[in-house]
Design an enzyme around this catalytic site. Structure first.
Site, PDB file in Angstrom:
ATOM      1  N   CYS A 279       0.747  -1.300  -0.098  1.00 12.25           N
ATOM      2  CA  CYS A 279       0.019   0.189   0.104  1.00 12.25           C
ATOM      3  C   CYS A 279       0.949   1.417  -0.055  1.00 12.25           C
ATOM      4  CB  CYS A 279      -0.914  -0.043   1.079  1.00 12.25           C
ATOM      5  SG  CYS A 279      -1.997  -1.404   1.227  1.00 12.25           S
TER       6      CYS A 279
ATOM      7  N   PHE B 292       1.506  -3.499   4.017  1.00 11.84           N
ATOM      8  CA  PHE B 292       1.936  -4.815   4.323  1.00 11.84           C
ATOM      9  C   PHE B 292       3.398  -5.209   4.051  1.00 11.84           C
ATOM     10  CE2 PHE B 292      -2.641  -6.712   3.897  1.00 11.84           C
ATOM     11  CZ  PHE B 292      -2.937  -6.100   4.993  1.00 11.84           C
TER      12      PHE B 292
ATOM     13  N   GLU C 253      -0.868   4.971  14.429  1.00 11.15           N
ATOM     14  CA  GLU C 253      -0.389   5.900  13.854  1.00 11.15           C
ATOM     15  C   GLU C 253      -0.710   7.368  14.762  1.00 11.15           C
ATOM     16  OE1 GLU C 253      -0.700   7.926   9.298  1.00 11.15           O
ATOM     17  OE2 GLU C 253      -1.976   6.587  10.070  1.00 11.15           O
TER      18      GLU C 253
ATOM     19  N   LYS D 183      -9.283   8.227   3.184  1.00  9.28           N
ATOM     20  CA  LYS D 183      -9.722   6.940   2.853  1.00  9.28           C
ATOM     21  C   LYS D 183     -10.984   6.658   3.715  1.00  9.28           C
ATOM     22  CE  LYS D 183      -5.257   4.477   2.953  1.00  9.28           C
ATOM     23  NZ  LYS D 183      -4.438   5.717   3.361  1.00  9.28           N
TER      24      LYS D 183
ATOM     25  N   HIS E 283      -9.763   2.478   0.652  1.00 10.82           N
ATOM     26  CA  HIS E 283      -8.168   2.145   0.520  1.00 10.82           C
ATOM     27  C   HIS E 283      -7.834   1.729  -0.937  1.00 10.82           C
ATOM     28  CE1 HIS E 283      -4.208   1.294   1.347  1.00 10.82           C
ATOM     29  NE2 HIS E 283      -4.455   0.595   2.530  1.00 10.82           N
TER      30      HIS E 283
ATOM     31  N   HIS F  85      -2.354   7.664   7.071  1.00 11.92           N
ATOM     32  CA  HIS F  85      -2.573   6.489   6.449  1.00 11.92           C
ATOM     33  C   HIS F  85      -3.975   6.046   6.902  1.00 11.92           C
ATOM     34  CE1 HIS F  85      -1.853   2.710   4.304  1.00 11.92           C
ATOM     35  NE2 HIS F  85      -1.972   2.082   5.416  1.00 11.92           N
TER      36      HIS F  85
END
Length: 419
Positions: free
Chosen positions: A165, A405, A316, A337, A342, A305
Site C-alpha cells: 500500500c 503490508f 499512527e 480513506k 483504501h 494512512h
C-alpha cells in the site's frame, strides 16, 4: 552536488469519487463517500459485499479501440487514464521538451489480479496450458509505467516501485529523488489498482482486514472511531507530474506546489500489522522532516494512512504525538480513506494530490463518518482529526503518510510554492 528543486506541474485521477481531479477534489472537500454495493461480481457468498468502486468509467475515452483495451488489465486502464489527464494538465508532452529526460515511475501494489483470476479460472487441464498471449504483460506491476512511456515517447527512467500500500508514495519519492539529483527533468509518477474481484475481496476477507458493515457501506470507513472494524476496498488510478523547477518555469508551466522531502522506513515487526507503538511510522516521519530540512512545527496538515483498522489507527496516532509533541494539537489531521476507501498501491498518490490541493486551496478535507459518542479510549480526541467537515486554514506544508503490508512505510512533504 547542488540538489535541484522539484515542483508538481500536473495532476490526474480516476477514483471512486470522480473520473478526474476536479470531481474527486470537490467530493473530498464535500465529504462524499464513494462506497456502495459491489457490482463487479456476485457477493452472495462474500463476507464483505461493498467497496469503493470507480463509476461510469469508459476506457474508450482513453484507448483507440476495444482491441487495445483488451490488451490491458483494468488497473492499467486506470493508469493510462490518470496519466492522460496529468500529462495534459502539465503540458509536458509538447514540442521542445526533451523526452529523453522525461521518465515514468508508476506502480501498482498488486498488479493485474483481475486478469490473473480470470485466466486461472478459465484454465482447463484437459486442453493443456492455453492462456491469453497477453496474460503475463497484463498482470505485471511494471507494465503501466512501460505503456505510459510508450504512449508519449518518454525515454527517461522507467520502472515500478512495489511496496504494497506504500507503492505509489515510494514512486513519488523515487521520482523526486531522480529529479533532485539531476537524472531527469520531469517524471510522470503515481499508481493504479483494480482489486475489486472475488480474489481481491476474498483474500483480504480471509485476513479479517475488511469492514463487514454490509448494512451501511457509506459509513463503514470510519477512521479513529471506536466502532471501526476494518478498511473498505477502493480502486482507481492516480498520477502526478513532477518537474525540475527551472525546467517548469522556462516553459511557463502551472505549479501546484513543491516537493521538499521524502522518507522511508520499515517496521521490521509483523507480516501485516503495524508496530503497536508506531516505531516505523515515527522513523519515516522524522526521516521526511530531516530530508526536507523542516521542523515539526512547520507542518500544518497530515494526510494520515488512517485505514479504519483497529490497530493501525492507534499506532499512527501514537507516532504523530511522539514526532510532533505539542504541535500535534495545532495541526489538522485527516484520513481521506474515509471517502475513497483504501486504494492499495494507488492510495499514496491520491493522498499526495489531496495534500497538494489542500496547500493550493488552503482547505483541509475531512475525516467523515465520525459520531461524537463513538470513541476509542486509546485515541486522543484533543487532536484535530477534521471530523465530518472540511476546514479552511492556511496550509503552507503538508505531510502524507502511507504504510504497507510487510512493514513498508513512506512519507512525502509538500509545501506551498514560492519562487
Amino acid at each position: 552536488m547542488e540538489l535541484k528543486r522539484v515542483v508538481v506541474t500536473g495532476l490526474g485521477a480516476i477514483t471512486p469519487l470522480g473520473n478526474n481531479v476536479a470531481d474527486t477534489w470537490q467530493s473530498l472537500i464535500n465529504g462524499v463517500s464513494g462506497a456502495g454495493p459491489i457490482t463487479r461480481f456476485d457477493t452472495s457468498k462474500s463476507k464483505t459485499k461493498f467497496a469503493c468502486e470507480v463509476k461510469n468509467f469508459d476506457p474508450l475515452n482513453y484507448f483507440a479501440d476495444r482491441k487495445e483495451v483488451r490488451k490491458c488489465d483494468l488497473y492499467t486502464q486506470y493508469a493510462i487514464a490518470s496519466a492522460q489527464e496529468a500529462v495534459a494538465d502539465s503540458g509536458i508532452d509538447t514540442e521542445g521538451v526533451n523526452k529523453d529526460r522525461v521518465g515514468v515511475i508508476y506502480t501498482s501494489g498488486i498488479g493485474g489480479i483481475l486478469t490473473f483470476q480470470e485466466e486461472v479460472l478459465d484454465y482447463n487441464p484437459e486442453r493443456g496450458p492455453r492462456f491469453n498471449p497477453f496474460f503475463i504483460p497484463k498482470i505485471i506491476a511494471d507494465i503501466a509505467a512501460g505503456l505510459i512511456s510508450m504512449r508519449y515517447g518518454f525515454r527517461g527512467p522507467n520502472f515500478a516501485t512495489v511496496a504494497a500500500c506504500a507503492s505509489s508514495t515510494n514512486a513519488i519519492a523515487d521520482a523526486f529523488t531522480y529529479i533532485r539529483m539531476g537524472k531527469a527533468n520531469a517524471i510522470v509518477t503515481g499508481g493504479a489498482e483494480a482489486p475489486i474481484s472475488v480474489a481481491g475481496i476474498g483474500g483480504f476477507n480471509a485476513m479479517n482486514a475488511l469492514s463487514t458493515r454490509n448494512d451501511s457501506p457509506q459509513t463503514a470507513s470510519r477512521p479513529f472511531s471506536g466502532s471501526r472494524d476494518g478498511f473498505v476496498m477502493g480502486e482507481g488510478g492516480v498520477c502526478l507530474v513532477l518537474e525540475e523547477l527551472n525546467h517548469a518555469l522556462n516553459r511557463g508551466a502551472k505549479i501546484y506546489g513543491e516537493i521538499l522531502g521524502s522518507g522511508m522506513s520499515a517496521d521490521a515487526y509483523h507480516l501485516t500489522a503495524s508496530h503497536p507503538e508506531g516505531l516505523g511510522a515515527i522513523l519515516v516521519m522524522r526521516n521526511s522532516l530531516e530530508d526536507a530540512e523542516m521542523s515539526p512545527e512547520e507542518i500544518d496538515y497530515i494526510n494520515v494512512h488512517g485505514t479504519s483498522t483497529p490497530v493501525g489507527d492507534i499506532s499512527e496516532v501514537k507516532a504523530i504525538k511522539e514526532v510532533f509533541g505539542e504541535h500535534a494539537y495545532k495541526m489538522n489531521i485527516s484520513s481521506t480513506k474515509s471517502m475513497t476507501g483504501h486504494m492499495l498501491g494507488a492510495t499514496g498518490a491520491l493522498e499526495a494530490i489531496a495534500c497538494t490541493l489542500s496547500i493550493y486551496n488552503d482547505i483541509v478535507p475531512p475525516t467523515i463518518n465520525h459520531a461524537d459518542d463513538d470513541l476509542d479510549p486509546e485515541i486522543d480526541y484533543n487532536m484535530n482529526f477534521t471530523f465530518n467537515k472540511a476546514q479552511k486554514r492556511t496550509v503552507n506544508a503538508a505531510l502524507s503518510n502511507t504504510f504497507g503490508f510487510g512493514g513498508h512505510n513512506a512519507s512525502v512533504i509538500i509545501k506551498k510554492f514560492k519562487n
